[in-house]
Design an enzyme around this catalytic site. Sequence first.
Site, PDB file in Angstrom:
ATOM      1  N   TRP A 119       0.646  -1.143   0.020  1.00  0.00           N
ATOM      2  CA  TRP A 119      -0.104  -0.047   0.076  1.00  0.00           C
ATOM      3  C   TRP A 119       0.771   1.237   0.068  1.00  0.00           C
ATOM      4  O   TRP A 119       0.570   2.338  -0.643  1.00  0.00           O
ATOM      5  CB  TRP A 119      -0.957   0.023   1.250  1.00  0.00           C
ATOM      6  CG  TRP A 119      -1.822   1.227   1.183  1.00  0.00           C
ATOM      7  CD1 TRP A 119      -3.028   1.431   0.711  1.00  0.00           C
ATOM      8  CD2 TRP A 119      -1.586   2.514   1.815  1.00  0.00           C
ATOM      9  NE1 TRP A 119      -3.463   2.554   1.124  1.00  0.00           N
ATOM     10  CE2 TRP A 119      -2.494   3.412   1.756  1.00  0.00           C
ATOM     11  CE3 TRP A 119      -0.422   2.918   2.729  1.00  0.00           C
ATOM     12  CZ2 TRP A 119      -2.683   4.565   2.224  1.00  0.00           C
ATOM     13  CZ3 TRP A 119      -0.598   4.151   3.187  1.00  0.00           C
ATOM     14  CH2 TRP A 119      -1.704   4.939   2.898  1.00  0.00           C
ATOM     15  N   HIS A 120       1.837   0.906   0.889  1.00  0.00           N
ATOM     16  CA  HIS A 120       2.887   2.263   0.738  1.00  0.00           C
ATOM     17  C   HIS A 120       3.682   2.640  -0.581  1.00  0.00           C
ATOM     18  O   HIS A 120       4.086   3.756  -0.827  1.00  0.00           O
ATOM     19  CB  HIS A 120       3.768   2.089   1.896  1.00  0.00           C
ATOM     20  CG  HIS A 120       3.280   2.507   3.422  1.00  0.00           C
ATOM     21  ND1 HIS A 120       2.534   1.200   3.974  1.00  0.00           N
ATOM     22  CD2 HIS A 120       3.163   3.473   4.115  1.00  0.00           C
ATOM     23  CE1 HIS A 120       1.902   1.991   5.135  1.00  0.00           C
ATOM     24  NE2 HIS A 120       2.326   3.330   5.199  1.00  0.00           N
ATOM     25  N   GLY A 121       3.940   1.643  -1.444  1.00  0.00           N
ATOM     26  CA  GLY A 121       4.588   1.891  -2.686  1.00  0.00           C
ATOM     27  C   GLY A 121       4.755   0.449  -3.238  1.00  0.00           C
ATOM     28  O   GLY A 121       5.031  -0.420  -2.818  1.00  0.00           O
ATOM     29  N   PHE A 133       2.177   8.263  -1.241  1.00  0.00           N
ATOM     30  CA  PHE A 133       1.472   7.177  -1.003  1.00  0.00           C
ATOM     31  C   PHE A 133      -0.089   7.261  -1.381  1.00  0.00           C
ATOM     32  O   PHE A 133      -0.810   6.529  -1.397  1.00  0.00           O
ATOM     33  CB  PHE A 133       1.601   6.468   0.166  1.00  0.00           C
ATOM     34  CG  PHE A 133       3.040   6.558   0.913  1.00  0.00           C
ATOM     35  CD1 PHE A 133       4.038   6.048  -0.053  1.00  0.00           C
ATOM     36  CD2 PHE A 133       3.168   6.654   2.177  1.00  0.00           C
ATOM     37  CE1 PHE A 133       5.344   6.007   0.382  1.00  0.00           C
ATOM     38  CE2 PHE A 133       4.408   6.699   2.515  1.00  0.00           C
ATOM     39  CZ  PHE A 133       5.622   6.414   1.820  1.00  0.00           C
TER      40      PHE A 133
END
Lengths: 488, 348
Positions: free
Chosen positions: A322-324, A488
């Site tokens: 989800w963060h990257g 993000f």
Amino acid sequence: MSFVSFSFLILLFVTVVVYYLISPQYRWIWLLVISFFFYMCSSPVYVVFLLASILVTYFSGVLIGKVNHGSGSKTRKKAIAALSLVINIGVLITFKYLKFFSDLLSFAGINAIAGEYRFILPIGISFYTFQSLSYTLDVYRGDVEPEYHLGKYALFVSFFPTLISGPIQKSKDFLKKIDEVHSFDYDRVRRGILLMLWGYFEKMVVADRLGVLVNTVFNNPAQYHGLDSILAVLFYTFQIYCDFAGYSNISLGVAETLGFHLSANFQQPYFSKSIQEFWRRWHISLGTWFRDYLYFPLGGSRCSKLRHYLNLLIVFTVCGLWHGASLTFLFWGILHGFYQIVGLLLKPVKREVQDRLGFQNSSRGYTMLQTAATFVLVSFAWVFFRADTMENAFLMIGNMFQFDRSSLWDGSIFNLGLTQPEFIAAILGIFIVILVDILTTHLDLRNVLIGSNTMVRWTVYLAAVLILIIFGTYGSEYSAQSFIYFQF
Amino acid sequence: MKKLITKGFIFVLLLFTILGLISPIFVYKTQHMGKLKEGLYLSDDQYDVVLMGSSHMNGGVDPNVIWNQYGITSFNYATGGQPIDATYYLLKDVLKKHKNPVVVLDVFYLGMTNQYGERGLVSNALDNMKFSSNKLNAIWNCTPPEDRFLYLFPVLKYHFRWSSLEAKDFGFDYSSVYYNKGFVAGTEKYGKSISKWEDTENRTEIPAKSLEYLNKIIALSKEENFKLVLVNMPCDYSEPNQQDGWVDDCEALFNTVADFAESNKIPFLDLYDKAEEIGIDFANDMNNAGHLNLWGAYKISSYLGKYLKQNYNLTDYRDNSAYANWDEDYQYSQAASITKDDFGKDFC
């Protein structure tokens, strides 16, 4: 439009004044207009995806609601919810992960479709997609009634203080707040402004200053060793906290000036005594989202041990992604899942050691040891989060152990982008953040300030703004740094 | 809400006052700051001639030489990279104290085609003007919208200097610039003989904003009743020609300026064209491609002083005891120290 800009402060002033001047029944319209204006200042073209997410989840909510009230089959309900999920997550994957997955497949020898596609990630998409999906899932489960008012629902998804980087709101909490009548409350507005000031301090004075040293080392990890690398990791640990907590505090403060009381997104995360506790204190709105919409549906901890461990691993792998879309984020997520699994596996061993050595769980020394160990583990994981590549992350870690004692006194640490006074200011900033975190565990500092006499209050207000103006890291001399979580 | 707005207004007022008070601490303590504070606000001297413009003028005309040779009082208000719009507003501040002077205006920056000058260079002039409606107008007209607040409270521009502030930032010693009368020239030697630019009869338009402010200065000269002289300094124009944001052909521009001056009955001294007559030797009299050095400035100042003496009714104060300090000041000037040792017989 960044929170750290004059134009935002002017927009906020106008928004607040008009908000309280107009009749409560029209306020949602005003906030909706401002929210879209705010979004379009940053990303005018990509507003179409925000609109699409709003419309898809709105209509899926209405249709699922009809099934909930007896009109239609469960299969139809599932199909509608699945369609909403597929469309929303499909857009997110297209923009954020297509290239990543394509590269992974190419690495495995499969020619993938993405080729040279490179999309610019629509700002805030990870946040508003999760927020609107939570609504679909809440309605699906029957936890909330569908919102039939398209305008108010659109405001739930696009509410400008939380639109770009959260905190991710839950429909069952937020939708009813839109209908509340927020009459002007001088103290509440003041509390909101104070929270914003603290957020600006965390971001502009602490995070961005730390970022100068962090960028110097992480951008050329091969050049730095020992103390330089350790400092960069330590500074990044506080940079990311002050950056995101700073953003969240500004966001909550802005919402508070408009009468919306939102839950805190951070709760002294670096005082956690375990990784599990860390995730209850760090980015709380995201942690809650994963808990409610992924971890629990997978079975949570009410299943076999093996399945429990697998659930943790799945949740933290997704959290990492989800963060990257990169191996570094993926590894960071898996590492946190791994920490938790090891923590659970070692629980009996830990108890055994405690019993033998006679440690009390509540003893100060033991608590400090736990906090320090958690801090070290979290900081170690941040190396992967910050590094550009896995190679660089391992290089950083390896270099941390090549310690040259002379670096402790030869002044070389002042050649990492921060002069000696700047370096001292950075350390002082970290201490202030820790001190405030300690104090806020026992006190509501804003109430203390508001309750003090005029002379003290005004001195603090003026000093706070002057500190931001003088010691803030902004302007052409510093390269403009956006909030880390914007990406993000 | 009224309470919040009232208190907010008082807070902002207090904050602006503090920002106004602390801003001078953060402004760079350059010779530009020293000269403008000295010439605009600190000195009690009256100047019969004021020298305005960019770095070409700053290092091109020495008031001490003009005094020493012709007894004319003058001050050099030019600052590096000063666009013509900033010159206009600076001149308005100068005229608050010095009535009906002869204004010698360097026209080099008429060639700028950008709407606004470089922030750092415009700051040289604007940051050192006292707060007034004229300064507000200067900020409004000479700086891009997104920068205007920064010029109003320079601490917002220079706040990063907190970590390098020195004792002089809290009390600048203006005596260090007093004797210069605003003039500062380098002592390097360019070393290149200029390949004489081919004369041209071409004309190129004066950029719109430059023309607007040149016209404003002319209007001001009529309003405030002062004489205006336009000058162009010697310079290796092959280099400025390559600059972005500049007219393509400087020679053509100065031809247009000459036409403009003639039609407006304003004298225009193109000292580039008169370089040979004045005795300017590019290799030895230029500090670099764009600026005269101390020796070149001496020659130009002598020429300009003579021109002013011959063409304007300017008093020679050298025998007036009230001006004795000017003689004393000359002894400490750059020109005096150099001429004694190096200048030789030709110019003393």
